[in-house]
Design a protein around this motif. Structure first.
Motif, PDB file in Angstrom:
ATOM      1  N   GLU A  66      65.290  50.597  83.854  1.00  0.00           N
ATOM      2  CA  GLU A  66      64.549  51.602  83.113  1.00  0.00           C
ATOM      3  C   GLU A  66      63.111  51.158  83.024  1.00  0.00           C
ATOM      4  O   GLU A  66      62.793  50.163  82.384  1.00  0.00           O
ATOM      5  CB  GLU A  66      65.126  51.740  81.704  1.00  0.00           C
ATOM      6  CG  GLU A  66      66.469  52.428  81.691  1.00  0.00           C
ATOM      7  CD  GLU A  66      67.110  52.349  80.319  1.00  0.00           C
ATOM      8  OE1 GLU A  66      68.335  52.411  80.271  1.00  0.00           O
ATOM      9  OE2 GLU A  66      66.372  52.208  79.333  1.00  0.00           O
ATOM     10  N   VAL A  67      62.244  51.913  83.692  1.00  0.00           N
ATOM     11  CA  VAL A  67      60.830  51.579  83.628  1.00  0.00           C
ATOM     12  C   VAL A  67      60.265  52.228  82.375  1.00  0.00           C
ATOM     13  O   VAL A  67      60.384  53.427  82.184  1.00  0.00           O
ATOM     14  CB  VAL A  67      60.087  52.096  84.876  1.00  0.00           C
ATOM     15  CG1 VAL A  67      58.629  51.762  84.781  1.00  0.00           C
ATOM     16  CG2 VAL A  67      60.674  51.467  86.113  1.00  0.00           C
ATOM     17  N   LEU A 123      64.217  41.048  88.655  1.00  0.00           N
ATOM     18  CA  LEU A 123      63.377  41.820  89.572  1.00  0.00           C
ATOM     19  C   LEU A 123      63.498  43.271  89.158  1.00  0.00           C
ATOM     20  O   LEU A 123      64.424  43.952  89.544  1.00  0.00           O
ATOM     21  CB  LEU A 123      63.869  41.628  91.011  1.00  0.00           C
ATOM     22  CG  LEU A 123      63.665  40.229  91.558  1.00  0.00           C
ATOM     23  CD1 LEU A 123      64.255  40.134  92.955  1.00  0.00           C
ATOM     24  CD2 LEU A 123      62.192  39.887  91.617  1.00  0.00           C
ATOM     25  N   GLY A 124      62.579  43.714  88.333  1.00  0.00           N
ATOM     26  CA  GLY A 124      62.684  45.058  87.804  1.00  0.00           C
ATOM     27  C   GLY A 124      61.997  46.082  88.674  1.00  0.00           C
ATOM     28  O   GLY A 124      62.639  46.978  89.212  1.00  0.00           O
ATOM     29  N   PHE A 125      60.671  45.935  88.815  1.00  0.00           N
ATOM     30  CA  PHE A 125      59.968  46.910  89.642  1.00  0.00           C
ATOM     31  C   PHE A 125      58.748  46.276  90.280  1.00  0.00           C
ATOM     32  O   PHE A 125      58.288  45.212  89.887  1.00  0.00           O
ATOM     33  CB  PHE A 125      59.577  48.145  88.824  1.00  0.00           C
ATOM     34  CG  PHE A 125      58.608  47.873  87.703  1.00  0.00           C
ATOM     35  CD1 PHE A 125      59.062  47.681  86.412  1.00  0.00           C
ATOM     36  CD2 PHE A 125      57.240  47.830  87.933  1.00  0.00           C
ATOM     37  CE1 PHE A 125      58.184  47.438  85.379  1.00  0.00           C
ATOM     38  CE2 PHE A 125      56.352  47.585  86.899  1.00  0.00           C
ATOM     39  CZ  PHE A 125      56.832  47.385  85.628  1.00  0.00           C
ATOM     40  N   VAL A 126      58.243  47.002  91.268  1.00  0.00           N
ATOM     41  CA  VAL A 126      57.050  46.566  91.986  1.00  0.00           C
ATOM     42  C   VAL A 126      56.029  47.678  91.854  1.00  0.00           C
ATOM     43  O   VAL A 126      56.366  48.853  91.973  1.00  0.00           O
ATOM     44  CB  VAL A 126      57.419  46.315  93.471  1.00  0.00           C
ATOM     45  CG1 VAL A 126      56.358  46.825  94.403  1.00  0.00           C
ATOM     46  CG2 VAL A 126      57.636  44.864  93.721  1.00  0.00           C
ATOM     47  N   LYS A 127      54.797  47.321  91.553  1.00  0.00           N
ATOM     48  CA  LYS A 127      53.795  48.359  91.287  1.00  0.00           C
ATOM     49  C   LYS A 127      52.548  48.061  92.097  1.00  0.00           C
ATOM     50  O   LYS A 127      52.067  46.929  92.120  1.00  0.00           O
ATOM     51  CB  LYS A 127      53.460  48.307  89.797  1.00  0.00           C
ATOM     52  CG  LYS A 127      52.623  49.427  89.266  1.00  0.00           C
ATOM     53  CD  LYS A 127      52.597  49.306  87.735  1.00  0.00           C
ATOM     54  CE  LYS A 127      51.619  50.252  87.114  1.00  0.00           C
ATOM     55  NZ  LYS A 127      51.533  50.076  85.679  1.00  0.00           N
ATOM     56  N   HIS A 128      52.042  49.071  92.776  1.00  0.00           N
ATOM     57  CA  HIS A 128      50.808  48.933  93.548  1.00  0.00           C
ATOM     58  C   HIS A 128      49.788  49.918  93.035  1.00  0.00           C
ATOM     59  O   HIS A 128      50.123  51.037  92.687  1.00  0.00           O
ATOM     60  CB  HIS A 128      51.039  49.262  95.030  1.00  0.00           C
ATOM     61  CG  HIS A 128      51.986  48.350  95.709  1.00  0.00           C
ATOM     62  ND1 HIS A 128      51.599  47.179  96.310  1.00  0.00           N
ATOM     63  CD2 HIS A 128      53.313  48.441  95.879  1.00  0.00           C
ATOM     64  CE1 HIS A 128      52.655  46.601  96.826  1.00  0.00           C
ATOM     65  NE2 HIS A 128      53.708  47.341  96.589  1.00  0.00           N
ATOM     66  N   ASP A 150      54.654  51.360  81.380  1.00  0.00           N
ATOM     67  CA  ASP A 150      54.311  50.900  82.719  1.00  0.00           C
ATOM     68  C   ASP A 150      53.983  52.044  83.656  1.00  0.00           C
ATOM     69  O   ASP A 150      53.584  51.814  84.792  1.00  0.00           O
ATOM     70  CB  ASP A 150      55.482  50.096  83.313  1.00  0.00           C
ATOM     71  CG  ASP A 150      55.693  48.803  82.557  1.00  0.00           C
ATOM     72  OD1 ASP A 150      56.855  48.469  82.289  1.00  0.00           O
ATOM     73  OD2 ASP A 150      54.691  48.148  82.242  1.00  0.00           O
ATOM     74  N   HIS A 151      54.175  53.256  83.202  1.00  0.00           N
ATOM     75  CA  HIS A 151      53.935  54.404  84.070  1.00  0.00           C
ATOM     76  C   HIS A 151      52.461  54.600  84.347  1.00  0.00           C
ATOM     77  O   HIS A 151      51.591  54.124  83.616  1.00  0.00           O
ATOM     78  CB  HIS A 151      54.469  55.674  83.403  1.00  0.00           C
ATOM     79  CG  HIS A 151      55.908  55.911  83.673  1.00  0.00           C
ATOM     80  ND1 HIS A 151      56.651  56.850  83.003  1.00  0.00           N
ATOM     81  CD2 HIS A 151      56.748  55.358  84.556  1.00  0.00           C
ATOM     82  CE1 HIS A 151      57.879  56.842  83.462  1.00  0.00           C
ATOM     83  NE2 HIS A 151      57.967  55.942  84.409  1.00  0.00           N
ATOM     84  N   PHE A 152      52.185  55.350  85.422  1.00  0.00           N
ATOM     85  CA  PHE A 152      50.821  55.778  85.696  1.00  0.00           C
ATOM     86  C   PHE A 152      50.535  57.037  84.896  1.00  0.00           C
ATOM     87  O   PHE A 152      51.409  57.878  84.706  1.00  0.00           O
ATOM     88  CB  PHE A 152      50.654  56.111  87.184  1.00  0.00           C
ATOM     89  CG  PHE A 152      50.731  54.917  88.077  1.00  0.00           C
ATOM     90  CD1 PHE A 152      51.795  54.756  88.944  1.00  0.00           C
ATOM     91  CD2 PHE A 152      49.736  53.951  88.067  1.00  0.00           C
ATOM     92  CE1 PHE A 152      51.869  53.664  89.785  1.00  0.00           C
ATOM     93  CE2 PHE A 152      49.803  52.851  88.898  1.00  0.00           C
ATOM     94  CZ  PHE A 152      50.883  52.712  89.755  1.00  0.00           C
ATOM     95  N   PHE A 153      49.291  57.163  84.456  1.00  0.00           N
ATOM     96  CA  PHE A 153      48.863  58.376  83.777  1.00  0.00           C
ATOM     97  C   PHE A 153      47.633  58.918  84.482  1.00  0.00           C
ATOM     98  O   PHE A 153      46.903  58.179  85.133  1.00  0.00           O
ATOM     99  CB  PHE A 153      48.542  58.093  82.308  1.00  0.00           C
ATOM    100  CG  PHE A 153      49.762  57.870  81.474  1.00  0.00           C
ATOM    101  CD1 PHE A 153      50.324  56.615  81.359  1.00  0.00           C
ATOM    102  CD2 PHE A 153      50.367  58.927  80.818  1.00  0.00           C
ATOM    103  CE1 PHE A 153      51.455  56.415  80.606  1.00  0.00           C
ATOM    104  CE2 PHE A 153      51.501  58.729  80.054  1.00  0.00           C
ATOM    105  CZ  PHE A 153      52.040  57.468  79.954  1.00  0.00           C
ATOM    106  N   GLY A 167      53.990  60.381  81.858  1.00  0.00           N
ATOM    107  CA  GLY A 167      53.579  59.549  82.966  1.00  0.00           C
ATOM    108  C   GLY A 167      54.598  59.628  84.083  1.00  0.00           C
ATOM    109  O   GLY A 167      55.635  60.264  83.966  1.00  0.00           O
ATOM    110  N   ALA A 168      54.276  58.965  85.179  1.00  0.00           N
ATOM    111  CA  ALA A 168      55.188  59.012  86.325  1.00  0.00           C
ATOM    112  C   ALA A 168      54.964  57.772  87.171  1.00  0.00           C
ATOM    113  O   ALA A 168      54.096  56.953  86.870  1.00  0.00           O
ATOM    114  CB  ALA A 168      54.946  60.270  87.142  1.00  0.00           C
TER     115      ALA A 168
END
Lengths: 469, 261
Positions: free
Chosen positions: A330-331, A292-297, A335-338, A363-364
């Motif tokens: 570590e994301v 379970l690394g990350f959740v993205k919306h 996978d970051h938003f730009f 990105g962030a």
């Protein structure tokens, strides 16, 4: 020639030349003014038989499911509309080269004056493909596709694609099959390899992945559920790549469950006049050994309203946030938003807004974006006919922000900072619709609010792409 | 007035101090990941920097190999610069004004280059041969260690990928086709040459260490102390007493203090 009888006739009917309704009649019946439709909807009719000619390899049950609704028709108008719907469903299966239908009076001893039969004539195809051009944001590609169609008789298709473009090369092999004999519910599985270049961040990647997804409609919109495993290899483009990006070079594994909901009621996807678009994506991903690394919306909303004097008003809103589920995850920069671009946050270079290091955008994990547009027809006429329809002038205001939100400590301050450090730009320009394929914009932009680290573009900015806001 | 003077003073000091405080040396994890040839290369660089008396921070990264601009470890991050591998690092350190072999004459320096070239051609390739062409070592040590930092299935895929790449390179250089006996012969010849050059001296070139000492120490220490299913090379080196003493001498002088880690 195989044929399918949806309903057994009372007696065998001799083969006759059916009285064909010309295609133009079909259109008139269905799609001209309301008054005409009402007349044809009042003439009672009953469908005795639906007949499909031309089936050799396709299994009957899947064809029956698409055409059987035609039997429910109660009037002439309804027969045409239902037959047309059945035609598009069959077309969606992608296994027929040509589908035509004819409505004929029913002949036979027990047929009444209001009995009709509908005959579909189809031509199967087992191979397909083609060469198409594709447009991304300021980059293009040529896609060659080769398909094996209808492998086992129920529209199981194998699709091999190879794309070669300015910033990417990719190949994929996908198997797709409609579930429950419904072409709207599509199951796909396959593998792909994708080479991409991301010059704004100074890296290139090779992604090799396996994916399986199901797409299905609901009352509100269409859903896609997918699960995917990707082997990602990140490498620096050249020696000047920022060290913060260089630190992420190497191999990693990502597996993700994704849900995408889309509701597109715009009347056109390049230059809409009215309608709304709403898409919403959720992703639950694991990276390397962290399941379970990350959740993205991510959410996007567009609304168009037609105003007097042929002007159109557009409101767009978008936002996304990403949260690591385990501390120390570590994301990856992939996978970051730009944020930023000639079609999204105008006045800023592609993906060049937000945290950066040595000229490379990092990105962030959170962003928001908004836009207000006013489209008007060109003040002068260019060509004849509907050519001017593809051009608009537009005035716009775009605002947005991209930043990192730390969920462990001072989350509230980070969110507040995200709202306060907004970027703003306004301007006007020309929008061109290129044949339903892409949107071209030439704008004069004034970035009114630029923050440290952003790379802005004052003045003329050119953009071509499919997604815009 | 006083602050102006202080500023000028600070600027002067800054210009005279060419070696910054935040120099980092990147290498793979020593405990579970690093392989024989990489360990030798990293040790050589670390010894050289210690001999020069330069400070650095050792950073362990599982993707050090991919971060490196040349694809090889170790690599050094100094200010805006990235330098990888022994020879470029030595050249860079020299430009900063630190020299180990400045006391040598031209002929001796040429000799030193020749010996360094010999070590690179023989000892380094022998280590690569041992790691990737000896089946025991490959299946028990090299592939598991290389893949240990990645999740399944990457650990299998990447270790096989590295195996094929290294073997292809060794084949191109003509080493993959050699037998273990032939490689041992080459190692023995190299050690003989080194042993004759070292003779009874403290270091290869007189009483002060040079780059060659650091490089040789890196390789010999690695071959002597790494436990592998095949330990032929260690036995060969131990036949030469002065080499073994050389290794323990440098070890106690530059590494027993455990300066950096």
């Amino acid at each position: 020639m195989e044929s399918v009888r949806a309903k057994e006739p009372p007696t065998t009917t001799p083969k006759q030349q059916p009285q064909k309704l010309k295609p133009v009649h079909r259109m008139l019946l269905g799609f001209t003014g309301k008054e005409d439709r009402n007349i044809f909807n009042q003439i009672p009719a009953h469908v005795n038989k639906v007949h499909v000619d031309g089936l050799e390899h396709t299994k009957h049950d899947i064809v029956i499911k698409q055409v059987k609704d035609v039997l429910e028709a109660q009037s002439i108008g309804e027969i045409c509309v239902r037959a047309h719907t059945a035609q598009s469903k069959l077309r969606k299966l992608d296994i027929f080269k040509d589908i035509q239908f004819f409505i004929d009076t029913s002949k036979g001893k027990q047929s009444g004056t209001n009995d009709y039969e509908v005959i579909f004539e189809v031509e199967e195809r087992r191979l397909g493909g083609g060469i198409h051009g594709e447009v991304g944001t300021n980059d293009g590609a040529v896609r060659t596709a080769f398909k094996f169609l209808n492998l086992f008789g129920r529209a199981e298709n194998v699709n091999m694609e190879y794309s070669y473009g300015t910033k990417m090369t990719s190949g994929s092999l996908m198997f797709s099959k409609p579930l429950f004999e419904n072409p709207d519910i599509l199951f796909r599985t396959g593998g792909y390899q994708h080479h991409g270049e991301y010059p704004w961040s100074g890296y290139r990647t090779i992604d090799r992945g396996l994916l399986a997804d199901i797409q299905f409609p609901s009352r509100l919109g269409s859903h896609t559920l997918s699960c995917e495993g990707v082997w990602r290899e990140l490498g620096c483009m050249n020696r000047t790549t920022a060290f913060a990006v260089r630190e992420q070079a190497g191999h990693s594994l990502k597996y993700a469950l994704k849900h995408v909901f889309a509701r597109d009621h715009r009347d056109n996807n390049i230059l809409p006049n009215k309608g709304t678009l709403f898409t919403c994506t959720q992703e639950l991903a694991g990276v390397d050994d962290k399941v379970l690394g990350f959740v993205k919306h991510n959410m996007e909303f567009q609304a168009f309203k037609q105003l007097p004097l042929s002007t159109v008003f557009q409101l767009s809103l978008g936002g996304g946030i990403m949260k690591p589920l385990q501390s120390g995850t570590e994301v990856s920069i992939q996978d970051h938003f730009f944020l930023g671009g000639p079609l999204t946050l105008r006045g800023f270079n592609i993906n060049a807004v937000g945290p950066s290091s040595d000229g490379n955008a990092l990105g962030a994990n959170a962003y928001w974006l908004g836009g207000l547009h006013l489209y008007t027809p060109l003040p002068f006429r260019i060509g004849k006919g509907g050519f001017d329809d593809h051009f608009r002038t537009h005035m716009f205001v775009n605002a947005g922000s991209l930043g990192n939100v730390n969920f462990d400590s001072n989350m509230k301050e980070d969110l507040q900072r995200l709202a306060e450090t907004y970027r703003l730009s306004y301007g006007l320009g020309i929008v061109v619709r290129i044949g339903g394929l892409a949107r071209l914009e030439l704008n004069y932009c004034v970035p009114a609010q630029v923050r440290q680290g952003d790379s802005s573009n004052v003045g003329l900015q050119f953009g071509i792409g499919v997604t815009f806001s | 007035m006083a602050s102006l003077l202080a500023d000028a003073f600070a600027v002067e000091i800054g210009a005279k101090e060419p070696w910054p405080d935040n120099v980092s040396l990147y290498q793979p994890f020593e405990v579970g990941q690093i392989l024989l040839p990489d360990f030798a290369a990293c040790l050589g660089v670390k010894t050289y920097l210690s001999m020069c008396g330069l400070n650095y921070e050792l950073v362990f990264k599982k993707n050090a190999e991919h971060m490196s601009p040349s694809g090889k470890v170790p690599f050094m991050h100094i200010g805006p610069f990235l330098i990888s591998e022994f020879d470029p690092i030595v050249a860079f350190v020299n430009t900063k004004g630190f020299h180990l072999s400045s006391h040598l004459e031209e002929t001796e320096r040429g000799e030193m280059r020749a010996y360094m070239s010999l070590v690179d051609n023989v000892l380094l390739n022998a280590e690569l041969y041992l790691s990737w062409c000896q089946e025991d070592v490959v299946t028990e040590v090299s592939r598991p260690r290389y893949g240990s930092v990645y999740p399944w299935p990457l650990n299998k895929v990447l270790s096989w990928k590295k195996y094929y790449e290294e073997r292809r390179r060794l084949k191109a250089m003509g080493w993959a086709q050699k037998t273990l006996e032939e490689v041992c012969e080459e190692v023995k010849t190299c050690c003989q040459a080194l042993s004759e050059k070292l003779d009874k001296n403290l270091y290869f070139f007189g009483d002060n260490p040079s780059e060659l000492d650091a490089l040789v120490y890196g390789h010999l220490y690695t071959l002597l102390t790494t436990v592998l299913p095949v330990s032929r090379f260690a036995e060969i080196i131990q036949e030469f007493d002065n080499l073994s003493q050389f290794v323990s001498r440098i070890d106690s002088k530059y590494h027993s203090k455990d300066l950096q880690h």
